[in-house]
Design an enzyme around this catalytic site. Sequence first.
Site, PDB file in Angstrom:
ATOM      1  N   GLY A   1       8.193  -6.644  -5.290  1.00  0.00           N
ATOM      2  CA  GLY A   1       7.197  -5.679  -5.747  1.00  0.00           C
ATOM      3  C   GLY A   1       6.272  -5.291  -4.611  1.00  0.00           C
ATOM      4  O   GLY A   1       5.625  -6.148  -4.013  1.00  0.00           O
TER       5      GLY A   1
ATOM      6  N   GLU B   1      -9.845   9.361 -18.271  1.00  0.00           N
ATOM      7  CA  GLU B   1      -9.627  10.217 -17.102  1.00  0.00           C
ATOM      8  C   GLU B   1      -8.628  11.326 -17.419  1.00  0.00           C
ATOM      9  O   GLU B   1      -8.821  12.481 -17.049  1.00  0.00           O
ATOM     10  CB  GLU B   1      -9.143   9.356 -15.922  1.00  0.00           C
ATOM     11  CG  GLU B   1     -10.262   8.448 -15.433  1.00  0.00           C
ATOM     12  CD  GLU B   1      -9.866   7.475 -14.328  1.00  0.00           C
ATOM     13  OE1 GLU B   1     -10.765   6.899 -13.718  1.00  0.00           O
ATOM     14  OE2 GLU B   1      -8.664   7.290 -14.086  1.00  0.00           O
TER      15      GLU B   1
ATOM     16  N   PHE C   1       0.134  -2.945  -5.394  1.00  0.00           N
ATOM     17  CA  PHE C   1      -1.096  -3.371  -4.711  1.00  0.00           C
ATOM     18  C   PHE C   1      -1.037  -4.831  -4.257  1.00  0.00           C
ATOM     19  O   PHE C   1      -1.448  -5.160  -3.148  1.00  0.00           O
ATOM     20  CB  PHE C   1      -2.309  -3.169  -5.627  1.00  0.00           C
ATOM     21  CG  PHE C   1      -2.749  -1.744  -5.702  1.00  0.00           C
ATOM     22  CD1 PHE C   1      -3.369  -1.138  -4.628  1.00  0.00           C
ATOM     23  CD2 PHE C   1      -2.539  -0.993  -6.849  1.00  0.00           C
ATOM     24  CE1 PHE C   1      -3.776   0.188  -4.674  1.00  0.00           C
ATOM     25  CE2 PHE C   1      -2.940   0.327  -6.920  1.00  0.00           C
ATOM     26  CZ  PHE C   1      -3.558   0.921  -5.833  1.00  0.00           C
TER      27      PHE C   1
ATOM     28  N   ASP D   1      -0.722  -7.750 -11.919  1.00  0.00           N
ATOM     29  CA  ASP D   1      -0.585  -7.482 -13.358  1.00  0.00           C
ATOM     30  C   ASP D   1       0.413  -8.408 -14.043  1.00  0.00           C
ATOM     31  O   ASP D   1       0.440  -8.500 -15.272  1.00  0.00           O
ATOM     32  CB  ASP D   1      -0.127  -6.036 -13.590  1.00  0.00           C
ATOM     33  CG  ASP D   1      -1.234  -5.030 -13.372  1.00  0.00           C
ATOM     34  OD1 ASP D   1      -2.326  -5.437 -12.934  1.00  0.00           O
ATOM     35  OD2 ASP D   1      -1.007  -3.832 -13.631  1.00  0.00           O
TER      36      ASP D   1
END
Length: 432
Positions: A14, A174, A17, A303
Site C-alpha cells: 500500500g 465538502e 499516506f 486506515d
Amino acid sequence: MKPVCHRPRVVIVGAGFGGLAAAKRLAGRDVDVILVDRRNHHVIQPLLYQVATAALSPADIAGPIRAIFSHSPNVRVLLDEAIGVRPFDAQVEMKSGTSLAYDWLILATGARHSYFGHEEWSDNAPGLKSIEDALAIRRKILLAFEKAETETDLRRRQGLLTFVVIGGGPTGVEMAGAIAELARRSVSRDFRNITPQCSRVILLEAGKRLLPTFPKELSEAAGRSLKGLGVEVRLGDPVRDVGDGYVDTQNELISARTVVWAAGVTASAAADWLGADRDQNGRVLVDPDLRLPGHRNIFVIGDTASAPGRTGRSLPAVAPVAKQQGRFVAEVILGRRSRNFGYRDFGHLATIGRSRAVIEMGGLRLSGLTAWLIWSFAHVWFLIGFRSRLAVTINWLWNYLTYQRSARLITGEIADTGPPPIRARPLERKCA
Ligand SMILES: Cc1cc2nc3c(=O)[nH]c(=O)nc-3n(C[C@H](O)[C@H](O)[C@H](O)COP(=O)(O)OP(=O)(O)OC[C@H]3O[C@@H](n4cnc5c(N)ncnc54)[C@H](O)[C@@H]3O)c2cc1C
C-alpha cells in the site's frame, strides 16, 4: 569464506499516506524496500471531491509512485495486489501468482466503502475513494446537466438536477458544498434552459448533526454555510433505500439521478489475511507499538489498523495518523525507536464551498474565510513532492476569482445516462 551480507528486506503493501511515509523514511537507509500497490499512483484522497466536481484534474492530486522513488535505489516499486499473508513463513501472496519474502512487513492497505450491508446500493450511489470513482462521479454530474438542458418533462428535469449526498461527515459536507457551487454558480450561466432554481442539492445525515467529530458550534457553522449555498441539510433522516433514479428516506422519496455515498468505510481485507482480531470497522487491533499481536515483524498502520490513542480510544482513520504511523514504524525498523506510538493531533478541518471552512486546532475554533485560507494552505502542503503543487494553487485561484471549473470534461459515450424514472411525489416547486 566471507559471510553473505543480508540486508533486511522490508515489504510495504500500500502506497497511500501510511505506506508512502514509511517508504520515504526508509529510502537511502541500509534496508531493501519493496513497495507494492495495486495502482501505479499515490492519491491525495482529501482532494478527490475537487476532481469529482471538476475543480481539479486527476494529475493535480495524484502522482506516479515509481517517480517518487526514482532517486532511491534501495526502494523497488511493484504494481501488484496482495491477496494474502503467510506469517509463519514470512511471505506475502500476490495476485500475479508470485509471493514476496520479508524480514519486516508493513500493511498499509487503507479502507473501502461500506454500505452497511446494502451493497446493492453501490451501483446507484457510488462512493469516493479513487481517481476512477471521482471521474465516474464527475461524469455523472456533468451529464446530468447536459441531459437536463434538453429534457422537456419538468419532473424528469428536476430529477436530473437533484443531487443527493449521503453522509454528513467531512467528505459529505465538502462534496455537497462543491456540487451546490457548481450547480448554482459555475455551470448555470452556460446553459439556456437550466436556472439555479432548478438545482437541488440535498445532504442526508442519519445522525443528529453534521461533522460529528467536530465541536457542536462548528457543526452548526458548517450547516449554516451549507444552507447559505442553497444545500438542503436533512439531519436525523436515515436512508431506507437507494435505486435507479431515487433515494428513499424516512421523510421523502427523492427523485435524483446523481447520488453520492459518503456515509461509511470499512478497512481493507488485511484482518482476514492475518486471521487477526478486528474492531467493528474491520480494522486490525494492533499493539500500542503498531505490531500485530504475537508477530514482532508485522506492522499494520493507517486506515487498516485500530491503534489505541492516549485516551484509550482508537485513533481516527485520517491522513495525519497514517503518515505519522508510517514514519514511526520505519524508525522502529531502523532501530531508532523502541517505545509506543504517540499521535500528535494537529486538529480537524473541513471546507464548505470556495470560501468557507471549519477548523479545530488545539483550543482554536474557527469558521468562515480565515478557516478556508488555513484549509487551502494545509491542502497545498499535502501536495509536497508533486509537480502539480503550483498548478493546483493556480487552478484554485482561477476558480475562486471566476467561479469557473477548469476540468469540466465528459469523456466516453453519453448514451448510458437516460432520464430518471419518475419516482418522486408531486413537485412542490416550480422549476422553469
Ligand atoms: C474522499 C475522502 C476524503 C478524505 N478527507 C480527509 C481529510 O480531509 N483529512 C484527513 O485527514 N483524511 C481524510 N480522508 C482519510 C484519509 O485519506 C485516509 O485516512 C488515509 O488515506 C489513510 O491512509 P492509508 O495509508 O491508511 O490508506 P490509503 O491512503 O487509502 O492507501 C491505501 C493504499 O493501499 C493500496 N492497496 C489497497 N489494497 C491493496 C492490496 N490488496 N494490494 C496492494 N495495494 C493495495 C491502495 O491502492 C492505496 O494506494 C479522506 C478520505 C477520503 C476517501
